[in-house]
Design an enzyme around this catalytic site. Structure first.
Site, PDB file in Angstrom:
ATOM      1  N   ILE A 146       1.035  -1.219  -0.076  1.00  0.00           N
ATOM      2  CA  ILE A 146       0.288  -0.089   0.058  1.00  0.00           C
ATOM      3  C   ILE A 146       0.974   1.284   0.057  1.00  0.00           C
ATOM      4  O   ILE A 146       0.706   2.200  -0.902  1.00  0.00           O
ATOM      5  CB  ILE A 146      -0.848   0.061   1.215  1.00  0.00           C
ATOM      6  CG1 ILE A 146      -2.015  -0.943   0.964  1.00  0.00           C
ATOM      7  CG2 ILE A 146      -1.718   1.443   1.383  1.00  0.00           C
ATOM      8  CD1 ILE A 146      -3.073  -1.506   2.276  1.00  0.00           C
ATOM      9  N   ASP A 166      11.137   2.435   7.031  1.00  0.00           N
ATOM     10  CA  ASP A 166      10.810   0.937   7.059  1.00  0.00           C
ATOM     11  C   ASP A 166      11.966   0.234   7.408  1.00  0.00           C
ATOM     12  O   ASP A 166      13.037   0.049   6.353  1.00  0.00           O
ATOM     13  CB  ASP A 166      10.122   0.507   5.810  1.00  0.00           C
ATOM     14  CG  ASP A 166       9.477  -0.825   5.976  1.00  0.00           C
ATOM     15  OD1 ASP A 166      10.076  -1.653   6.537  1.00  0.00           O
ATOM     16  OD2 ASP A 166       8.860  -1.136   5.124  1.00  0.00           O
ATOM     17  N   ARG A 228      -4.058   0.503  10.854  1.00  0.00           N
ATOM     18  CA  ARG A 228      -4.942  -0.037  12.157  1.00  0.00           C
ATOM     19  C   ARG A 228      -4.867   0.813  13.084  1.00  0.00           C
ATOM     20  O   ARG A 228      -3.915   1.728  13.428  1.00  0.00           O
ATOM     21  CB  ARG A 228      -4.129  -1.365  12.403  1.00  0.00           C
ATOM     22  CG  ARG A 228      -4.479  -2.683  11.882  1.00  0.00           C
ATOM     23  CD  ARG A 228      -5.843  -2.950  11.962  1.00  0.00           C
ATOM     24  NE  ARG A 228      -6.077  -4.259  10.752  1.00  0.00           N
ATOM     25  CZ  ARG A 228      -6.472  -4.297   9.689  1.00  0.00           C
ATOM     26  NH1 ARG A 228      -6.682  -3.060   9.109  1.00  0.00           N
ATOM     27  NH2 ARG A 228      -6.686  -5.385   9.025  1.00  0.00           N
ATOM     28  N   ASP A 252      -8.685   6.222   8.705  1.00  0.00           N
ATOM     29  CA  ASP A 252      -9.732   5.132   8.452  1.00  0.00           C
ATOM     30  C   ASP A 252      -9.661   4.224   9.463  1.00  0.00           C
ATOM     31  O   ASP A 252     -10.650   3.234   9.363  1.00  0.00           O
ATOM     32  CB  ASP A 252      -9.230   4.735   6.952  1.00  0.00           C
ATOM     33  CG  ASP A 252     -10.255   3.745   6.283  1.00  0.00           C
ATOM     34  OD1 ASP A 252     -11.578   4.311   6.346  1.00  0.00           O
ATOM     35  OD2 ASP A 252      -9.965   2.721   5.939  1.00  0.00           O
ATOM     36  N   GLU A 257     -13.703   0.310  16.672  1.00  0.00           N
ATOM     37  CA  GLU A 257     -14.458   0.401  15.481  1.00  0.00           C
ATOM     38  C   GLU A 257     -15.656  -0.081  15.559  1.00  0.00           C
ATOM     39  O   GLU A 257     -15.801  -1.427  16.457  1.00  0.00           O
ATOM     40  CB  GLU A 257     -13.341  -0.181  14.370  1.00  0.00           C
ATOM     41  CG  GLU A 257     -12.047   0.660  14.277  1.00  0.00           C
ATOM     42  CD  GLU A 257     -11.738   0.157  12.909  1.00  0.00           C
ATOM     43  OE1 GLU A 257     -11.844  -0.573  12.243  1.00  0.00           O
ATOM     44  OE2 GLU A 257     -10.589   0.771  12.576  1.00  0.00           O
ATOM     45  N   HIS A 276     -13.240   2.730   8.298  1.00  0.00           N
ATOM     46  CA  HIS A 276     -12.506   1.364   7.869  1.00  0.00           C
ATOM     47  C   HIS A 276     -12.918   1.110   6.277  1.00  0.00           C
ATOM     48  O   HIS A 276     -13.495   0.148   6.117  1.00  0.00           O
ATOM     49  CB  HIS A 276     -12.656   0.365   8.686  1.00  0.00           C
ATOM     50  CG  HIS A 276     -11.611  -0.710   8.630  1.00  0.00           C
ATOM     51  ND1 HIS A 276     -10.851  -1.165   9.638  1.00  0.00           N
ATOM     52  CD2 HIS A 276     -10.962  -1.067   7.561  1.00  0.00           C
ATOM     53  CE1 HIS A 276      -9.822  -1.839   9.413  1.00  0.00           C
ATOM     54  NE2 HIS A 276      -9.780  -1.923   8.185  1.00  0.00           N
ATOM     55  N   GLY A 278     -10.929   1.767   3.444  1.00  0.00           N
ATOM     56  CA  GLY A 278     -10.032   1.655   2.661  1.00  0.00           C
ATOM     57  C   GLY A 278     -10.240   0.801   1.318  1.00  0.00           C
ATOM     58  O   GLY A 278      -9.969   0.931   0.076  1.00  0.00           O
ATOM     59  N   ALA A 279     -10.850  -0.509   1.666  1.00  0.00           N
ATOM     60  CA  ALA A 279     -10.728  -1.483   0.808  1.00  0.00           C
ATOM     61  C   ALA A 279     -12.217  -1.691   0.418  1.00  0.00           C
ATOM     62  O   ALA A 279     -12.571  -2.410  -0.273  1.00  0.00           O
ATOM     63  CB  ALA A 279     -10.393  -2.659   1.283  1.00  0.00           C
TER      64      ALA A 279
HETATM   65  P1  NAD Z   1       2.613  -4.938   3.625  1.00  0.00           P
HETATM   66  O1  NAD Z   1       2.745  -6.058   4.483  1.00  0.00           O
HETATM   67  O2  NAD Z   1       2.777  -5.043   2.256  1.00  0.00           O
HETATM   68  O3  NAD Z   1       3.414  -3.874   4.206  1.00  0.00           O
HETATM   69  C1  NAD Z   1       3.694  -3.562   5.391  1.00  0.00           C
HETATM   70  C2  NAD Z   1       5.168  -2.896   5.589  1.00  0.00           C
HETATM   71  O4  NAD Z   1       5.221  -2.339   6.791  1.00  0.00           O
HETATM   72  C3  NAD Z   1       6.156  -3.543   5.211  1.00  0.00           C
HETATM   73  O5  NAD Z   1       7.106  -3.279   4.225  1.00  0.00           O
HETATM   74  C4  NAD Z   1       7.166  -3.972   6.466  1.00  0.00           C
HETATM   75  O6  NAD Z   1       8.307  -4.228   6.291  1.00  0.00           O
HETATM   76  C5  NAD Z   1       6.647  -2.520   7.216  1.00  0.00           C
HETATM   77  N1  NAD Z   1       6.845  -2.615   8.586  1.00  0.00           N
HETATM   78  C6  NAD Z   1       6.419  -3.544   9.720  1.00  0.00           C
HETATM   79  N2  NAD Z   1       6.838  -3.256  10.684  1.00  0.00           N
HETATM   80  C7  NAD Z   1       7.359  -1.964  10.627  1.00  0.00           C
HETATM   81  C8  NAD Z   1       7.804  -1.103  11.488  1.00  0.00           C
HETATM   82  N3  NAD Z   1       7.895  -1.179  13.036  1.00  0.00           N
HETATM   83  N4  NAD Z   1       8.169   0.146  11.096  1.00  0.00           N
HETATM   84  C9  NAD Z   1       8.051   0.524   9.682  1.00  0.00           C
HETATM   85  N5  NAD Z   1       7.682  -0.232   8.896  1.00  0.00           N
HETATM   86  C10 NAD Z   1       7.256  -1.585   9.491  1.00  0.00           C
HETATM   87  O7  NAD Z   1       1.104  -4.596   3.899  1.00  0.00           O
HETATM   88  P2  NAD Z   1       0.256  -3.690   3.023  1.00  0.00           P
HETATM   89  O8  NAD Z   1      -0.568  -4.360   1.859  1.00  0.00           O
HETATM   90  O9  NAD Z   1       0.953  -2.594   2.627  1.00  0.00           O
HETATM   91  O10 NAD Z   1      -0.953  -3.214   4.231  1.00  0.00           O
HETATM   92  C11 NAD Z   1      -0.468  -2.450   5.360  1.00  0.00           C
HETATM   93  C12 NAD Z   1      -1.615  -2.554   6.610  1.00  0.00           C
HETATM   94  O11 NAD Z   1      -2.603  -1.695   6.090  1.00  0.00           O
HETATM   95  C13 NAD Z   1      -1.854  -3.783   6.928  1.00  0.00           C
HETATM   96  O12 NAD Z   1      -1.296  -4.451   7.730  1.00  0.00           O
HETATM   97  C14 NAD Z   1      -3.449  -3.788   7.150  1.00  0.00           C
HETATM   98  O13 NAD Z   1      -3.303  -3.713   8.587  1.00  0.00           O
HETATM   99  C15 NAD Z   1      -3.749  -2.238   6.766  1.00  0.00           C
HETATM  100  N6  NAD Z   1      -4.864  -2.581   5.560  1.00  0.00           N
HETATM  101  C16 NAD Z   1      -5.905  -1.409   6.008  1.00  0.00           C
HETATM  102  C17 NAD Z   1      -7.184  -1.615   4.996  1.00  0.00           C
HETATM  103  C18 NAD Z   1      -8.118  -0.517   5.138  1.00  0.00           C
HETATM  104  O14 NAD Z   1      -9.291  -0.993   5.018  1.00  0.00           O
HETATM  105  N7  NAD Z   1      -7.946   0.539   5.733  1.00  0.00           N
HETATM  106  C19 NAD Z   1      -6.925  -2.419   3.766  1.00  0.00           C
HETATM  107  C20 NAD Z   1      -5.866  -3.200   3.867  1.00  0.00           C
HETATM  108  C21 NAD Z   1      -4.701  -3.130   4.709  1.00  0.00           C
END
Ligand code: NAD
Length: 309
Positions: A146, A166, A228, A252, A257, A276, A278-279
């Site tokens: 994302i 990251d 989250r 979001d 929630e 929430h 986003g998706a």
């Molecule tokens: P992803 O697993 O592809 O990426 C997560 C990134 O976070 C990774 O690059 C990881 O290295 C990094 N990370 C982990 N711990 C970290 C830290 N302590 N400091 C900095 N970076 C760190 O996940 P994604 O698909 O990009 O999704 C990210 C998050 O978005 C998901 O975990 C989910 O909780 C959330 N999400 C929300 C919605 C929504 O509807 N709002 C929808 C999809 C996902």
């Protein structure tokens, strides 16, 4: 394969599931009898050890979405149950929401509409003046699917300078994208104009943005959280927004929630909250639903899952 769909999914995905699987839907009274279920599809339904123990024939938990914090993965695995998700299905929708949030905040769109509804005496009031995204610095916390998608879009569309915090991202990967890897979260917080969080909720990320980090941000900065609730300390954010220490914030996701209409953050006119969402696009819902169903079809056919957790 006896498949329980424990949360509502799109009509398209449901129709697809019914062609290939023996489906029991969320609104069927039989849904509470877990004795024969072999696979489940969940969105927010909590797969706790207590629930898992009531499903003696369960072979797969297919998450409709990305974040799997509603599933006790280690317990499921200890029982030999496979857990999958749909990692690519919603990234575009969430990335587009991040961009929408950025625009909304820097152009004070929601505040402008409230002002119009209250009645204005003149156009273009200075208190609704915003700023451009072009050429500003986007600070990404988390460079996963994302974060990367939002970063590429904002880099290409607005020539935003993208910096990344990251610890797991490779500097070479950042360089190849034209992004700059920043070693410390403090530095990212102090440099970003738009700061967007896309990390999973873990012990390390819980409260990772709190009073100290917010105090480092520019007073013109915008903070976006689509990942989250609990990653940002909501009380500390409220204090900062109330005292105009940030230009704005858009979230979001929340600790509780769905967000209550009485949440203190909603009293801040420089805050935007969505439930929430986003998706929550037709496109992503179809991709997530069909993706989850496909994983169960693979299981039925004796194939390996695509996204094994
Ligand atoms: P992803 O697993 O592809 O990426 C997560 C990134 O976070 C990774 O690059 C990881 O290295 C990094 N990370 C982990 N711990 C970290 C830290 N302590 N400091 C900095 N970076 C760190 O996940 P994604 O698909 O990009 O999704 C990210 C998050 O978005 C998901 O975990 C989910 O909780 C959330 N999400 C929300 C919605 C929504 O509807 N709002 C929808 C999809 C996902």
């Amino acid at each position: 394969m006896k498949t329980y769909i424990l949360d509502p999914i799109s009509n398209e995905a449901l129709a697809y599931a019914k062609v290939h699987l023996d489906v029991v839907c969320w609104d069927n009274p039989q849904i509470n009898d877990y004795a024969e279920v072999e696979a489940v599809i969940v969105r927010t339904f909590k797969m706790t050890p207590v629930i898992i123990n009531q499903m003696p024939k369960l072979k797969m938990i297919a998450k409709h979405g990305v974040g799997v914090d509603n599933i006790d993965i280690s317990y499921a695995k200890s029982k030999g149950i496979r857990v999958t998700n749909t990692p690519d299905a919603n990234m575009n929708s969430v990335a587009e929401l991040i961009i929408g949030f950025a625009f909304n905040c820097v152009r004070r769109m929601t505040q402008s509409q409230f002002a119009v509804l209250q009645g204005l005496e003149a156009n273009s009031p200075l208190n609704l003046s915003g700023y451009e995204l072009s050429g500003k610095t986007l600070g990404l916390i988390g460079l996963g699917k994302i974060g990367m998608s939002a970063g590429k879009k904002l880099r290409d569309a607005f020539a935003m300078n993208v910096i990344v915090y990251d610890p797991f991202a490779m500097a070479e990967q950042c360089n190849s994208l034209g992004f700059t890897k920043i070693r410390s979260l403090d530095e990212l917080c102090s440099k970003g104009d738009i700061i967007s969080i896309s990390v999973p909720l873990t012990k390390e990320t819980k409260n990772m943005i709190a009073r100290h980090e917010i105090s480092l941000m520019k007073e013109t900065a915008v903070l976006i959280n689509t990942s989250r609730g609990g990653i940002v300390n909501e009380d500390d954010l409220y204090e900062a927004l109330k005292n105009q220490k940030l230009f704005g914030a858009a979230f979001d996701v929340f600790v509780q929630e769905p967000i209550s209409k009485n949440h203190p953050l909603l009293t801040c006119d420089n805050f935007i909250g969505t439930p929430h969402n986003g998706a929550n696009t037709a496109d992503a819902l179809i991709r997530m639903g069909v993706g989850a169903v496909d994983e169960i079809i693979r299981l039925k056919n004796g194939e390996e899952p695509l996204a094994k957790l």
